[in-house]
Design an enzyme around this catalytic site. Structure first.
Site, short mmCIF file in Angstrom:
data_model
loop_
_atom_site.label_atom_id
_atom_site.label_comp_id
_atom_site.label_asym_id
_atom_site.label_seq_id
_atom_site.Cartn_x
_atom_site.Cartn_y
_atom_site.Cartn_z
N ASP A 264 0.87 -1.18 0.00
CA ASP A 264 0.00 0.00 0.00
C ASP A 264 0.90 1.23 0.00
O ASP A 264 1.92 1.24 -0.69
CB ASP A 264 -0.96 -0.04 1.19
CG ASP A 264 -2.26 0.72 0.93
OD1 ASP A 264 -2.19 1.82 0.35
OD2 ASP A 264 -3.33 0.24 1.32
N HIS A 298 1.43 2.26 -3.26
CA HIS A 298 0.43 3.14 -3.87
C HIS A 298 0.90 4.59 -3.89
O HIS A 298 0.57 5.35 -4.79
CB HIS A 298 -0.91 3.04 -3.13
CG HIS A 298 -1.58 1.71 -3.29
ND1 HIS A 298 -1.30 0.86 -4.34
CD2 HIS A 298 -2.51 1.08 -2.53
CE1 HIS A 298 -2.05 -0.23 -4.21
NE2 HIS A 298 -2.78 -0.13 -3.12
#
Length: 537
Positions: A264, A298
């Site tokens: 993430d 991300h």
């Protein structure tokens, strides 16, 4: 008669003074005490749980006022490790601590915070509550064995009708949890624990270790003061919510020299979500992030979307983002409330960014406009400089209709991108010495902006029939100091009936075919230009 002083005399004097001090009852300073977990029953072949043995070593250190709990080279299997004040966990080179993937080992549930909401949940793998002077250091590795946690999370989310014993326990101990406005995960009732979560702690240090396979967020200090994370390597494979370093609602955080590749966001700054975050009201403030490299993730450095308690006084410098989805990302939504302000980003290399180099998005969750209230978030006083690299998109700013992004500057930027700068709902934005070379389309598009200054803006490769800059419904714009390259068809395209107060002067437009083109809805008086600046012989 001369007196001869032997070269051994000073040593004899020192020995005599030491002897006298002992006789007089003086206490020499104690050396740091080490508590080897092997001495308390731990096995370093990974054959059995060492949870109780590690606890004994920590308790022994606490009984003497603190010390270092030592893991020599070897493999250790354990459940959660709870730190106390004045305890250092020293994981030596060659030591591997594997955390159990038996969920029962993380019971009873403890006070925690999960995605910005206060809950009682599975114990974090490393946990401390209201402790001081704690550290996890060394050259060894800690492994969260997260796959079983990830798989069960997906299973629980698919089968919401079936409630496991862990979900039932979560429901029992969280009767009054304040759920966020928009999020379904809490309804699942299976919230994976963070890897390292000190709460309400002071003087926290994490240094040198390698961390892998976190069940959830990896390094997640909550409500802490004076936190240092340095020289840490974090490796999480593609996996749900395995952010790298997430200091939330902390003060005085120092992150440096880390190498992060995760499932993430690499580093994320947060301060609580929605009503619960506003009720607690503890900001994230006074953070420094420097000399880090970010690979898979991300975002390189992200603020939000949980920022309801405010995020302020943040500096990010001297980092490399190589292959992250986004570079700098600041995100929120209606319902969060809170403010993000006093942010400085400088000297960043961005390579192969898959989406935006810089994203400021106040519409992270799609919602309808509403009156300004405590639910309304704010972005302001954000300054970004010294960015070099390539990305799919350059900068995207998305303010709200009722709350534009305010006071943003970009300076000394050189990016190659597919799409250029795109701004919607913003005020007091300045671009100085910004070079955006796109594959197609304008290098700058802006709509519903006020008080926009553009100075020294250019592209290296203009496109036929495409303006360098395109503004729609823009008020009070000052364009100056630009020197477009040869082959530029249109320097500035103006559209929208609200466009007014555009001043174009002091530019070298000798290579431009059309200086300013106006759409049908633009009134004639909307733009004022110094004609002599169009071409300098």
């Amino acid at each position: 008669m001369s007196t001869h002083i032997s070269s051994r005399t000073p040593l004899l004097i020192a020995c005599l003074l030491t002897l006298l001090s002992v006789v007089a009852g003086a206490n020499p300073p104690k050396t740091a005490l080490y508590y080897n977990v092997l001495d308390y029953g731990a096995k370093r072949d990974g054959s059995q749980l060492a949870t109780a043995s590690i606890k004994k070593a920590i308790d022994a250190a606490v009984a003497t006022g603190g010390g270092t709990v030592y893991f020599p080279a070897g493999e250790y299997l354990t459940g959660p490790i709870h730190l106390k004040s004045n305890i250092t966990i020293f994981i030596d080179a060659g030591a591997l601590i594997k955390f159990s993937d038996n969920f029962d080992d993380y019971l009873p549930m403890v006070p925690s915070r999960w995605e910005g909401t206060n809950v009682t949940n599975f114990s974090p793998l490393f946990y401390a509550y209201k402790a001081e002077n704690i550290a996890i250091v060394g050259r060894g590795t800690i492994d969260g064995q997260g796959k079983k946690w990830w798989d069960y999370f997906f299973e629980a989310r698919k089968n919401k009708e079936t409630r496991s014993k862990w979900q039932q326990e979560f429901d029992r101990v969280n009767p009054d949890v304040i759920k966020p406005d928009v999020h379904g995960t809490y309804d699942v009732g299976f919230l994976r624990p963070p890897f390292i979560q000190p709460m309400y702690c002071k003087n926290v240090r994490i240094e040198g270790i390698t961390i892998q396979n976190s069940p959830f967020w990896t390094v997640n200090p909550e409500f802490c003061e004076n936190v240092t994370v340095t020289g840490v390597t974090i490796n999480n494979p593609p996996s749900p919510n395995t952010d790298g370093i997430n200091p939330e609602s902390c003060r005085y955080v120092h992150i440096s020299d880390c190498h992060i590749s995760v499932g993430d966001d690499c580093i994320t700054i947060k301060s609580g979500k929605d009503e619960d975050g506003r009720k607690v009201g503890v900001p994230a403030e006074n953070y420094t992030i420097t000399n880090c490299t970010m690979l898979s993730g991300h975002g390189g450095v992200v603020i939000g979307s949980e920022m309801s308690g405010d995020v302020k006084k943040i500096t990010i410098a001297n980092c490399v983002f190589d292959g992250t989805d986004r570079g700098i990302r600041i995100k929120t939504a209606r319902g969060r409330g809170g403010v993000v302000e006093e942010i400085r980003v400088s000297n960043i290399i961005m390579k192969d960014i898959r989406e935006e180099a810089v994203m400021m998005n106040m519409q992270y969750t799609k919602t309808d406009p509403e009156p300004v209230s405590e639910r309304t978030p704010r972005f302001r006083n954000i300054h970004i400089s010294g960015i070099t690299g390539n990305a799919q998109n350059a900068f995207v700013l998305r303010g709200l209709d009722e709350m534009p992004i305010d006071e943003v500057t970009f300076s000394d930027i050189n990016l190659r991108t597919r799409d250029g700068v795109n701004i919607l709902n913003a005020t007091n934005v300045s671009l100085h010495d910004v070079r955006i070379t796109t594959e197609a389309g304008p290098s700058l598009e802006a709509q519903n902006v006020q008080h926009l200054e553009i100075d020294g803006f250019k592209t290296l490769e203009p496109h036929a029939g495409v303006p360098l800059m395109q503004l729609k419904d823009a008020q009070d714009v000052y364009v100056h100091g630009c020197f477009p390259v040869e082959g530029t068809d249109t320097f500035l395209q103006l559209d929208g009936s609200k466009t007014e107060g555009v001043v174009v002067e002091g530019n070298n437009l000798r290579h431009v075919k059309t200086a300013v083109r106006k759409g049908d809805q633009v009134v004639e008086q909307a733009e004022t230009s110094n004609a002599s600046s169009y071409s300098i012989p």
